[in-house]
Write a protein that holds these residues in place. Sequence first.
Motif, PDB file in Angstrom:
ATOM      1  N   PRO A 173       0.763  -1.287   0.023  1.00 30.58           N
ATOM      2  CA  PRO A 173       0.153  -0.182   0.099  1.00 30.58           C
ATOM      3  C   PRO A 173       0.689   1.384   0.097  1.00 30.58           C
ATOM      4  O   PRO A 173       1.826   1.420   0.910  1.00 30.58           O
ATOM      5  N   PRO A 174       0.582   2.293  -0.825  1.00 33.06           N
ATOM      6  CA  PRO A 174       1.236   3.533  -0.805  1.00 33.06           C
ATOM      7  C   PRO A 174       0.354   4.437   0.152  1.00 33.06           C
ATOM      8  O   PRO A 174      -0.117   5.340  -0.080  1.00 33.06           O
ATOM      9  N   VAL A 175       0.970   4.110   1.624  1.00 31.33           N
ATOM     10  CA  VAL A 175       0.244   4.852   2.570  1.00 31.33           C
ATOM     11  C   VAL A 175       0.497   6.371   2.820  1.00 31.33           C
ATOM     12  O   VAL A 175      -0.038   7.153   3.153  1.00 31.33           O
ATOM     13  N   ASP A 176       1.652   6.885   1.855  1.00 30.69           N
ATOM     14  CA  ASP A 176       1.840   7.994   1.785  1.00 30.69           C
ATOM     15  C   ASP A 176       2.156   8.473   0.535  1.00 30.69           C
ATOM     16  O   ASP A 176       3.265   8.334  -0.316  1.00 30.69           O
ATOM     17  N   LEU A 177       0.910   8.985  -0.172  1.00 24.31           N
ATOM     18  CA  LEU A 177       1.022   9.141  -1.692  1.00 24.31           C
ATOM     19  C   LEU A 177       1.966  10.153  -2.268  1.00 24.31           C
ATOM     20  O   LEU A 177       2.638  10.082  -3.185  1.00 24.31           O
ATOM     21  N   GLY A 178       2.099  11.415  -1.225  1.00 28.34           N
ATOM     22  CA  GLY A 178       3.040  12.101  -1.886  1.00 28.34           C
ATOM     23  C   GLY A 178       4.599  11.747  -2.183  1.00 28.34           C
ATOM     24  O   GLY A 178       5.351  11.805  -2.915  1.00 28.34           O
ATOM     25  N   VAL A 179       4.768  10.989  -0.812  1.00 31.54           N
ATOM     26  CA  VAL A 179       6.211  10.314  -0.832  1.00 31.54           C
ATOM     27  C   VAL A 179       6.408   9.459  -1.891  1.00 31.54           C
ATOM     28  O   VAL A 179       7.469   9.232  -2.611  1.00 31.54           O
ATOM     29  N   GLY A 253      -2.038   6.409   5.587  1.00 32.99           N
ATOM     30  CA  GLY A 253      -1.394   6.656   6.439  1.00 32.99           C
ATOM     31  C   GLY A 253      -1.925   6.869   7.829  1.00 32.99           C
ATOM     32  O   GLY A 253      -1.779   6.384   9.147  1.00 32.99           O
ATOM     33  N   PRO A 254      -2.502   8.161   7.913  1.00 36.95           N
ATOM     34  CA  PRO A 254      -3.014   8.598   9.073  1.00 36.95           C
ATOM     35  C   PRO A 254      -4.289   7.830   9.496  1.00 36.95           C
ATOM     36  O   PRO A 254      -4.762   8.019  10.894  1.00 36.95           O
ATOM     37  N   LEU A 279       5.850   2.797   5.656  1.00 34.83           N
ATOM     38  CA  LEU A 279       5.192   1.652   6.331  1.00 34.83           C
ATOM     39  C   LEU A 279       6.084   1.496   7.730  1.00 34.83           C
ATOM     40  O   LEU A 279       5.515   1.657   8.891  1.00 34.83           O
ATOM     41  N   GLN A 280       7.152   1.569   7.761  1.00 35.89           N
ATOM     42  CA  GLN A 280       7.992   1.307   8.871  1.00 35.89           C
ATOM     43  C   GLN A 280       7.899   2.578   9.866  1.00 35.89           C
ATOM     44  O   GLN A 280       7.976   2.193  10.971  1.00 35.89           O
ATOM     45  N   GLN A 281       7.723   3.714   9.312  1.00 35.40           N
ATOM     46  CA  GLN A 281       7.544   4.798  10.132  1.00 35.40           C
ATOM     47  C   GLN A 281       5.983   5.269  10.507  1.00 35.40           C
ATOM     48  O   GLN A 281       5.954   6.244  11.312  1.00 35.40           O
ATOM     49  N   SER A 282       5.363   4.417   9.811  1.00 39.14           N
ATOM     50  CA  SER A 282       3.669   4.916  10.319  1.00 39.14           C
ATOM     51  C   SER A 282       3.567   4.511  11.612  1.00 39.14           C
ATOM     52  O   SER A 282       3.864   3.286  12.075  1.00 39.14           O
ATOM     53  N   PRO A 346       0.981  -8.908  18.358  1.00 36.69           N
ATOM     54  CA  PRO A 346       0.148  -7.827  17.423  1.00 36.69           C
ATOM     55  C   PRO A 346       1.003  -6.553  17.156  1.00 36.69           C
ATOM     56  O   PRO A 346       1.610  -6.141  18.084  1.00 36.69           O
ATOM     57  N   GLY A 347       0.844  -6.266  16.029  1.00 42.62           N
ATOM     58  CA  GLY A 347       1.562  -5.061  15.661  1.00 42.62           C
ATOM     59  C   GLY A 347       3.113  -5.106  15.494  1.00 42.62           C
ATOM     60  O   GLY A 347       3.608  -3.871  15.520  1.00 42.62           O
ATOM     61  N   VAL A 348       3.553  -6.243  15.515  1.00 34.25           N
ATOM     62  CA  VAL A 348       5.249  -6.178  15.348  1.00 34.25           C
ATOM     63  C   VAL A 348       5.505  -6.352  13.971  1.00 34.25           C
ATOM     64  O   VAL A 348       4.872  -7.313  13.132  1.00 34.25           O
ATOM     65  N   GLN A 349       6.509  -5.866  13.390  1.00 35.54           N
ATOM     66  CA  GLN A 349       6.930  -5.987  12.173  1.00 35.54           C
ATOM     67  C   GLN A 349       7.740  -7.287  12.061  1.00 35.54           C
ATOM     68  O   GLN A 349       8.609  -7.394  12.787  1.00 35.54           O
TER      69      GLN A 349
END
Length: 352
Positions: A173-179, A253-254, A279-282, A346-349
Amino acid sequence: MDVHFPSFRPHPWVRGGHLQTILGCYFFHQTITYTATQHRVTLDDGDAIVVHDDRPQKWQPNDPVALLVHGLGGSHQSGYMQRCAKKLNAHGVRVFRMDLRGCGAGIGLARQLCHAGRSDDVAAVLNDINVRCLNSPTAVIGFSMGANMVLKLAGEWADQAPDNVVGVMAVAPPVDLGVTCLNVQKVLRGMYDRSFVTGLRRYIANRERNTPDCTPVPLPASLRGIRDFDACVTAPLSGFADADDYYSQASSGPYLRKIRIPTLIVAAKDDPIVPIDCLQQSQISDAVKLIIADGGGHLGYVAARSKDPDCRWLDWRVVDWTLAHMPGPLVAANWRLTRPNLNTLPGVQHSV
């Protein structure tokens, strides 16, 4: 239920994110006969989209259902859409492949543009599915831009997700479209950027040729990239102030921290289109699990020989995840349980 995924190991002839992306799209295909039934879904603004209903022969009311949502430039005919539908059908899951506005069989049915923020279109299709398949447990799976849309919808639901939806899976997913747009401009001197714009020009030409009374869109010859297209076309025709406003409002992202329904995000470290840093910084909620493969490119995941029946690692992860979230005897009968558990918390990469 925890999902058990094997590690992704690239095919020896398909190493690196670019080869995975390009060869995964254009090669390693199989011919799949179209047998779906088409349904037209009318949206609140009067536009319509088409969904393709792949129903297993033995499917019965209350049996499992999956909705697949394609990415930018795709349709129900995209390779990953066809393959996943066929494999899920073989495991007893009824599949609805959604064409986004003006795409696939929906050319000529939509005056408004398709864009990455139209999560309400996905919600409309899910409502239609629930009418057709009342009380059937339903999994929602999005790819690339479609993945952004389904994540945005899951965040908008918060703790009010429909009772029939058992979970959401988002791939690349492109969670930050601008970036993401800035990244696409730089990679391989803009090769992907130009390719996407070629498809977008074709999308606009088909729209104007086939859609009565649609607003014509003059495309300047200087239009070179996705950001140019969004500034000249997507933003003004879709009610956004400019491209940055579109990216801000449409990015998922938000919304990731607001998700309460079980959600899985699958991404690759070497994806040349969607930067893994986004994604890693979300900020993600405890309901969201993020699995990061060491390779796979953008929707490629062409794998070396393994226990999977073919080289399409991602397809089988879609099957595994979908079946794992379905109640009843289907799981025990069909789900392959010989997978190392990567979701201990849960929630772990996790890297695979």
